[in-house]
Design a protein around this motif. Structure first.
Motif, PDB file in Angstrom:
ATOM      1  N   GLY A 145      17.000  56.288   9.907  1.00 16.87           N
ATOM      2  CA  GLY A 145      17.144  55.181  11.035  1.00 16.87           C
ATOM      3  C   GLY A 145      15.969  55.096  11.867  1.00 16.87           C
ATOM      4  O   GLY A 145      15.439  53.848  12.347  1.00 16.87           O
ATOM      5  N   VAL A 146      15.213  55.998  12.587  1.00 16.56           N
ATOM      6  CA  VAL A 146      14.096  55.955  13.146  1.00 16.56           C
ATOM      7  C   VAL A 146      12.730  55.373  11.761  1.00 16.56           C
ATOM      8  O   VAL A 146      11.958  54.180  12.162  1.00 16.56           O
ATOM      9  CB  VAL A 146      13.261  57.421  13.163  1.00 16.56           C
ATOM     10  N   GLN A 175      13.872  51.549  11.721  1.00 15.59           N
ATOM     11  CA  GLN A 175      13.103  50.211  12.456  1.00 15.59           C
ATOM     12  C   GLN A 175      11.525  50.465  12.582  1.00 15.59           C
ATOM     13  O   GLN A 175      11.375  49.618  12.805  1.00 15.59           O
ATOM     14  CB  GLN A 175      13.864  51.339  14.139  1.00 15.59           C
ATOM     15  N   LEU A 176      10.879  51.645  12.236  1.00 15.42           N
ATOM     16  CA  LEU A 176       9.766  51.485  12.513  1.00 15.42           C
ATOM     17  C   LEU A 176       9.386  50.864  11.147  1.00 15.42           C
ATOM     18  O   LEU A 176       7.826  49.768  11.563  1.00 15.42           O
ATOM     19  CB  LEU A 176       9.396  52.758  11.878  1.00 15.42           C
ATOM     20  N   ARG A 195      10.810  47.558  10.157  1.00 18.07           N
ATOM     21  CA  ARG A 195      11.314  46.457  10.654  1.00 18.07           C
ATOM     22  C   ARG A 195      10.077  45.897  11.653  1.00 18.07           C
ATOM     23  O   ARG A 195      10.486  45.003  12.030  1.00 18.07           O
ATOM     24  CB  ARG A 195      12.466  46.930  10.656  1.00 18.07           C
ATOM     25  N   THR A 196       9.635  46.903  13.192  1.00 19.70           N
ATOM     26  CA  THR A 196       9.079  46.258  14.166  1.00 19.70           C
ATOM     27  C   THR A 196       8.007  46.327  13.635  1.00 19.70           C
ATOM     28  O   THR A 196       6.869  45.544  13.805  1.00 19.70           O
ATOM     29  CB  THR A 196       8.388  47.667  14.983  1.00 19.70           C
ATOM     30  N   THR A 205      10.638  50.694   3.448  1.00 16.80           N
ATOM     31  CA  THR A 205      11.765  50.174   3.686  1.00 16.80           C
ATOM     32  C   THR A 205      12.541  50.795   1.296  1.00 16.80           C
ATOM     33  O   THR A 205      13.703  50.668   1.725  1.00 16.80           O
ATOM     34  CB  THR A 205      12.020  48.382   3.249  1.00 16.80           C
TER      35      THR A 205
END
Length: 130
Positions: free
Chosen positions: A96-97, A100-101, A103-104, A126
């Motif tokens: 999850g971390v 999120q990274l 995506r950001t 990804t």
């Protein structure tokens, strides 16, 4: 007939297309004449591994260090690289971390000197976790 251009007889319409890029890439360029109904899908799931992510992370850190004086987001990007590095050594990594990274990161590097490396790193994460 003035102003009308006759088609070049040596250039007949063709149905040939050229698809640029890697055949396993999620995005490709299609160039041709009268292209219709093109549909393409791709999955980047498991197309990269932790070694790929680590190599791209190293390259991204080098780029970041080289261009840090020109990047307002350099401290944030350095923090992200530290978090990614920590996740690469964690067993198991927090997916999850990492996602999120991934995506950001592209939004933070867009239009900067480190955009290509940041996008490649995000894509690799990804591809590994996604």
């Amino acid at each position: 007939m003035i102003g009308r251009r006759r088609p070049d007889p040596d250039r007949e319409p063709s149905s040939a297309i050229h698809i640029g890029g890697d055949s396993i890439a999620p995005i490709q360029n299609v160039v041709g004449r009268d292209i219709r109904g093109v549909h393409q899908s791709a999955s980047v799931r498991h197309t990269a591994g932790p070694e790929d992510v680590r190599d791209l992370l190293t390259a991204f850190r080098t780029e970041l260090e080289r261009h840090q004086q020109d990047l307002a987001t350099a401290p944030v990007l350095r923090g992200m690289t530290e978090t990614i590095d920590a996740q690469l050594t964690a067993s198991p990594p927090d997916e999850g971390v990492l996602l999120q990274l991934a995506r950001t990161l592209p939004a933070l590097v867009v239009g900067t000197a480190v955009q290509e490396g940041g996008q490649a790193l995000a894509d690799a994460i990804t591809g590994w976790i996604g």
